[in-house]
Write an enzyme that holds these catalytic residues in place. Structure first.
Site, PDB file in Angstrom:
ATOM      1  CE  LYS A   1      -1.934  -0.878   4.003  1.00 24.46           C
ATOM      2  NZ  LYS A   1      -1.542  -2.426   4.186  1.00 24.46           N
TER       3      LYS A   1
ATOM      4  NE  ARG B   1      -4.641  -1.242   9.657  1.00 26.46           N
ATOM      5  CZ  ARG B   1      -3.598  -0.939   9.352  1.00 26.46           C
ATOM      6  NH1 ARG B   1      -3.694   0.443   8.610  1.00 26.46           N
ATOM      7  NH2 ARG B   1      -2.745  -1.432   9.150  1.00 26.46           N
TER       8      ARG B   1
ATOM      9  NE  ARG C   1       7.647  -2.280   6.369  1.00 34.13           N
ATOM     10  CZ  ARG C   1       6.335  -2.241   6.565  1.00 34.13           C
ATOM     11  NH1 ARG C   1       5.614  -1.794   5.549  1.00 34.13           N
ATOM     12  NH2 ARG C   1       5.880  -2.797   7.322  1.00 34.13           N
TER      13      ARG C   1
ATOM     14  NE  ARG D   1       5.800   0.165  10.391  1.00 36.34           N
ATOM     15  CZ  ARG D   1       4.781  -0.192   9.702  1.00 36.34           C
ATOM     16  NH1 ARG D   1       4.916   0.421   8.309  1.00 36.34           N
ATOM     17  NH2 ARG D   1       3.799  -0.991   9.828  1.00 36.34           N
TER      18      ARG D   1
ATOM     19  NE  ARG E   1       1.747  -4.602  11.141  1.00 36.23           N
ATOM     20  CZ  ARG E   1       3.212  -4.572  10.488  1.00 36.23           C
ATOM     21  NH1 ARG E   1       4.257  -4.835  10.981  1.00 36.23           N
ATOM     22  NH2 ARG E   1       3.194  -3.979   9.365  1.00 36.23           N
TER      23      ARG E   1
HETATM   24  P1  AP5 Z   1       4.961  -1.458   1.849  1.00 33.11           P
HETATM   25  O1  AP5 Z   1       4.632  -0.859   0.600  1.00 33.11           O
HETATM   26  O2  AP5 Z   1       5.818  -0.983   2.894  1.00 33.11           O
HETATM   27  O3  AP5 Z   1       3.655  -2.391   2.464  1.00 33.11           O
HETATM   28  P2  AP5 Z   1       2.198  -1.830   3.280  1.00 33.11           P
HETATM   29  O4  AP5 Z   1       1.149  -2.665   2.601  1.00 33.11           O
HETATM   30  O5  AP5 Z   1       2.227  -0.297   3.247  1.00 33.11           O
HETATM   31  O6  AP5 Z   1       2.457  -2.566   4.499  1.00 33.11           O
HETATM   32  P3  AP5 Z   1       2.518  -1.823   6.149  1.00 33.11           P
HETATM   33  O7  AP5 Z   1       3.115  -2.874   6.854  1.00 33.11           O
HETATM   34  O8  AP5 Z   1       2.847  -0.437   6.110  1.00 33.11           O
HETATM   35  O9  AP5 Z   1       0.941  -1.854   6.389  1.00 33.11           O
HETATM   36  P4  AP5 Z   1       0.391  -2.097   7.799  1.00 33.11           P
HETATM   37  O10 AP5 Z   1      -0.984  -1.724   7.190  1.00 33.11           O
HETATM   38  O11 AP5 Z   1       0.462  -3.089   8.557  1.00 33.11           O
HETATM   39  O12 AP5 Z   1       1.171  -0.827   8.608  1.00 33.11           O
HETATM   40  P5  AP5 Z   1       0.693   0.629   9.021  1.00 33.11           P
HETATM   41  O13 AP5 Z   1       1.630   1.570   9.089  1.00 33.11           O
HETATM   42  O14 AP5 Z   1      -0.610   1.078   8.128  1.00 33.11           O
HETATM   43  O15 AP5 Z   1       5.648  -2.938   1.393  1.00 33.11           O
HETATM   44  C1  AP5 Z   1       6.267  -3.950   2.344  1.00 33.11           C
HETATM   45  C2  AP5 Z   1       7.682  -4.126   1.982  1.00 33.11           C
HETATM   46  O16 AP5 Z   1       7.510  -4.901   0.808  1.00 33.11           O
HETATM   47  C3  AP5 Z   1       8.679  -2.868   1.550  1.00 33.11           C
HETATM   48  O17 AP5 Z   1       9.850  -3.163   1.999  1.00 33.11           O
HETATM   49  C4  AP5 Z   1       8.644  -2.715  -0.026  1.00 33.11           C
HETATM   50  O18 AP5 Z   1       9.566  -2.247  -0.676  1.00 33.11           O
HETATM   51  C5  AP5 Z   1       8.221  -4.523  -0.295  1.00 33.11           C
HETATM   52  N1  AP5 Z   1       7.367  -4.475  -1.402  1.00 33.11           N
HETATM   53  C6  AP5 Z   1       6.390  -3.816  -1.652  1.00 33.11           C
HETATM   54  N2  AP5 Z   1       5.629  -4.209  -3.088  1.00 33.11           N
HETATM   55  C7  AP5 Z   1       6.418  -5.372  -3.272  1.00 33.11           C
HETATM   56  C8  AP5 Z   1       6.292  -6.205  -4.246  1.00 33.11           C
HETATM   57  N3  AP5 Z   1       5.405  -6.274  -5.437  1.00 33.11           N
HETATM   58  N4  AP5 Z   1       7.104  -7.364  -4.417  1.00 33.11           N
HETATM   59  C9  AP5 Z   1       8.351  -7.357  -3.519  1.00 33.11           C
HETATM   60  N5  AP5 Z   1       8.228  -6.603  -2.532  1.00 33.11           N
HETATM   61  C10 AP5 Z   1       7.821  -5.387  -2.305  1.00 33.11           C
HETATM   62  O19 AP5 Z   1      -0.198   0.362  10.341  1.00 33.11           O
HETATM   63  C11 AP5 Z   1       0.879   0.018  11.273  1.00 33.11           C
HETATM   64  C12 AP5 Z   1      -0.042   0.192  12.780  1.00 33.11           C
HETATM   65  O20 AP5 Z   1      -0.576   1.185  12.906  1.00 33.11           O
HETATM   66  C13 AP5 Z   1      -1.110  -1.034  12.603  1.00 33.11           C
HETATM   67  O21 AP5 Z   1      -0.704  -2.290  13.070  1.00 33.11           O
HETATM   68  C14 AP5 Z   1      -2.001  -0.377  13.844  1.00 33.11           C
HETATM   69  O22 AP5 Z   1      -1.680  -0.698  15.055  1.00 33.11           O
HETATM   70  C15 AP5 Z   1      -1.966   1.047  13.609  1.00 33.11           C
HETATM   71  N6  AP5 Z   1      -2.858   1.586  12.492  1.00 33.11           N
HETATM   72  C16 AP5 Z   1      -2.770   2.192  11.276  1.00 33.11           C
HETATM   73  N7  AP5 Z   1      -3.721   2.662  10.594  1.00 33.11           N
HETATM   74  C17 AP5 Z   1      -4.730   2.058  11.447  1.00 33.11           C
HETATM   75  C18 AP5 Z   1      -6.131   2.202  11.396  1.00 33.11           C
HETATM   76  N8  AP5 Z   1      -6.858   3.011  10.324  1.00 33.11           N
HETATM   77  N9  AP5 Z   1      -6.924   1.909  12.579  1.00 33.11           N
HETATM   78  C19 AP5 Z   1      -6.426   1.542  13.676  1.00 33.11           C
HETATM   79  N10 AP5 Z   1      -5.008   1.252  13.611  1.00 33.11           N
HETATM   80  C20 AP5 Z   1      -4.239   1.738  12.692  1.00 33.11           C
END
Ligand code: AP5
Length: 227
Positions: free
Chosen positions: A22, A97, A136, A170, A181
């Site tokens: 994402k 979410r 990552r 992270r 997660r």
């Molecule tokens: P990346 O693009 O970073 O993946 P992502 O989908 O953004 O994954 P996240 O881990 O950031 O999502 P998340 O939803 O758990 O975290 P968030 O910060 O929102 O890609 C991952 C890796 O793979 C990178 O190294 C990239 O280079 C590589 N990659 C990408 N595409 C690839 C491909 N096609 N092939 C190979 N490699 C690839 O949330 C964190 C925490 O915050 C949550 O756990 C929760 O506690 C809280 N939180 C955030 N939003 C909310 C909400 N709305 N409600 C409640 N809690 C929330």
């Protein structure tokens, strides 16, 4: 379709489990279409680093891989969406979410005469997500994302985008927290696929290939949506 041809503020949602790409794809859409990426994960990590009340409440929840309360996240997102740069249109990365958050977003958009152009589900297999997340790392200067195997800077140790030489990992990118997660995603976020299907705005994209191939398909889809 490019930034010059977009006339109304667009609202795009990227849905997908942790590691689906994402953030990676949202940053590329931002560059291509002149939209603003709004990542609630980044906003919450900013609040934790700044030591705000919301950040203090969110810290332990995030470290455990659980979801932060709907009230805190919705307030943070609402405040960010009120900033002037969001008038260009937004890509929501990690929000909504839960169904409660989706309903709050519907209310917020209705009050500002906006609508969701599309909710795009990045379709992936869970098993690969652990590999993606454990490799990552992120530029400490501009936040550009990298991966030990899949996406390295062109020049070793130097960010392609801003030239910074420090990188961070992270706190929640460990195998135990990733499992929590993923399970939070399936229990609380995956039902939004049906929610947006019912609204007629759901699109899906295969997100298991190479980053650039997915970007090409996604950008073509977004171009069509906003035509
Ligand atoms: P990346 O693009 O970073 O993946 P992502 O989908 O953004 O994954 P996240 O881990 O950031 O999502 P998340 O939803 O758990 O975290 P968030 O910060 O929102 O890609 C991952 C890796 O793979 C990178 O190294 C990239 O280079 C590589 N990659 C990408 N595409 C690839 C491909 N096609 N092939 C190979 N490699 C690839 O949330 C964190 C925490 O915050 C949550 O756990 C929760 O506690 C809280 N939180 C955030 N939003 C909310 C909400 N709305 N409600 C409640 N809690 C929330």
């Amino acid at each position: 379709m490019d930034a010059a041809t977009i006339t109304a503020p667009a609202v795009l949602i990227l849905l997908g489990p942790p590691g689906a790409g994402k953030g990676t794809q949202a940053r590329m859409l931002e560059d291509k279409f002149g939209l603003v990426q709004l990542s609630t994960g980044d906003l919450l990590r900013g609040a934790v680093a700044a030591g705000t009340e919301a950040g203090k409440a969110a810290k332990a929840v995030m470290e455990a891989g659980d979801l932060v309360s709907d009230g805190i996240v919705t307030a943070i997102l609402r405040d960010r969406m009120a900033e002037t740069d969001c008038a260009k249109g937004v890509i929501l990365d990690g929000f909504p979410r839960t169904t409660v958050q989706a309903e709050a977003l519907d209310g917020l958009l209705a009050s500002t005469d906006q609508k969701i152009n599309a909710a795009i589900s990045l379709e992936v297999d869970d098993t690969e997500m652990v590999t993606r997340i454990s490799g990552r790392y992120t530029c400490a200067g501009c936040g550009e994302g990298y991966h030990d195997t899949y996406k390295q800077p062109a020049e070793d140790g130097k960010c392609d985008k801003c030239g910074h030489t420090e990188f961070t990992r992270r706190a929640d990118d460990n195998a135990e927290t990733v499992a929590s997660r993923l399970s939070a995603y399936h229990a609380q976020t995956a039902p939004l696929i049906d929610y947006y299907q019912a609204q007629g705005v759901l699109k899906g994209i295969d997100a298991m290939g190479q980053i650039d191939d997915i970007a090409r398909d996604l950008q073509a889809l977004v171009g069509d949506i906003m035509d």
